[in-house]
Motif scaffolding. Structure first.
Motif, short mmCIF file in Angstrom:
data_model
loop_
_atom_site.label_atom_id
_atom_site.label_comp_id
_atom_site.label_asym_id
_atom_site.label_seq_id
_atom_site.Cartn_x
_atom_site.Cartn_y
_atom_site.Cartn_z
N ILE A 66 0.80 -1.22 0.00
CA ILE A 66 0.00 0.00 0.00
C ILE A 66 0.84 1.28 0.00
N SER A 67 2.12 1.16 -0.29
CA SER A 67 3.01 2.31 -0.26
C SER A 67 4.00 2.22 -1.41
N PHE A 68 4.04 3.28 -2.24
CA PHE A 68 4.98 3.31 -3.35
C PHE A 68 5.26 4.74 -3.76
N ASP A 69 6.35 4.92 -4.48
CA ASP A 69 6.71 6.22 -5.04
C ASP A 69 6.83 6.07 -6.55
N LEU A 70 6.54 7.15 -7.25
CA LEU A 70 6.82 7.23 -8.67
C LEU A 70 7.87 8.31 -8.85
N HIS A 71 9.01 7.93 -9.42
CA HIS A 71 10.09 8.88 -9.69
C HIS A 71 9.93 9.35 -11.13
N ILE A 72 9.90 10.67 -11.29
CA ILE A 72 9.55 11.27 -12.59
C ILE A 72 10.64 12.24 -13.01
N THR A 73 11.08 12.10 -14.26
CA THR A 73 11.99 13.07 -14.86
C THR A 73 11.52 13.36 -16.28
N TRP A 74 11.96 14.48 -16.82
CA TRP A 74 11.68 14.81 -18.22
C TRP A 74 12.74 15.73 -18.76
#
Length: 186
Positions: free
Chosen positions: A178-186
């Motif tokens: 029930i716990s997660f991160d999304l790492h985002i770059t552009w």
């Protein structure tokens, strides 16, 4: 200090607004008689939208969609593609059409900072925090009391960011069911 996650009271089923169903299953995916029959059997009729549905039904319908439209893909990749379809379908709704017009104007940073406000699952306890970690780099922290699909959300964010005219890269980092991160770059 982060707000604490309030668990759903015992006996209360987490519910979600019909916009998730409308965006994905009414406008986002192609018409398919066998698929629609299986959705009806599960409890969702795309011709008769209700104001809200159990979140477990949304997950069940996503599984049905993956079987019908992405049978050769891993579930994670199928759910990611469903996230893309949801955003594309959402833009075909009245609300989504209005939102889509402004997406190129707000840009990726404002989109990501506002995303937690727009991700409301009604009676589903979910905390989302957008953390700017650098120039053109964010971490979206998801802490939930229900089993959300990080891959569906990844697809949603990828497609939403494309609408702001950037080419994003997202990576899922799971901490628990029930716990997660999304790492985002552009």
């Amino acid at each position: 200090m982060r707000p604490s996650l309030t668990p759903v009271p015992l006996g209360v089923e987490p519910m979600t607004r019909s916009i998730l169903f409308e965006g994905l299953f009414v406008h986002g995916l192609p018409r398919n008689e066998a698929f629609e029959a299986e959705l009806r059997q599960a409890g969702f009729d795309r011709g008769d939208l209700l104001p809200q549905y159990p979140l477990r039904l949304f997950r069940q319908c996503m599984d049905i969609a993956c079987r019908h439209f992405y049978p050769g893909l891993p579930v994670e990749e199928g759910r990611r593609k469903l996230g893309h379809h949801f955003v594309q379908g959402f833009t075909r709704t009245v609300l989504g059409g209005a939102v889509a017009v402004g997406m190129p104007l707000i840009g990726p940073v404002r989109f990501l900072k506002k995303f937690p406000e727009h991700l409301r699952f009604d009676t589903s306890p979910i905390l989302v925090q957008a953390v700017e970690v650098g120039e053109r780099s964010f971490r979206m922290e998801f802490r939930t009391g229900v089993g959300l699909s990080p891959h569906f959300l990844r697809g949603m964010l990828e497609e939403g960011l494309r609408m702001t005219r950037v080419n994003p890269t997202l990576r899922v980092v799971r901490h628990s069911p029930i716990s997660f991160d999304l790492h985002i770059t552009w």
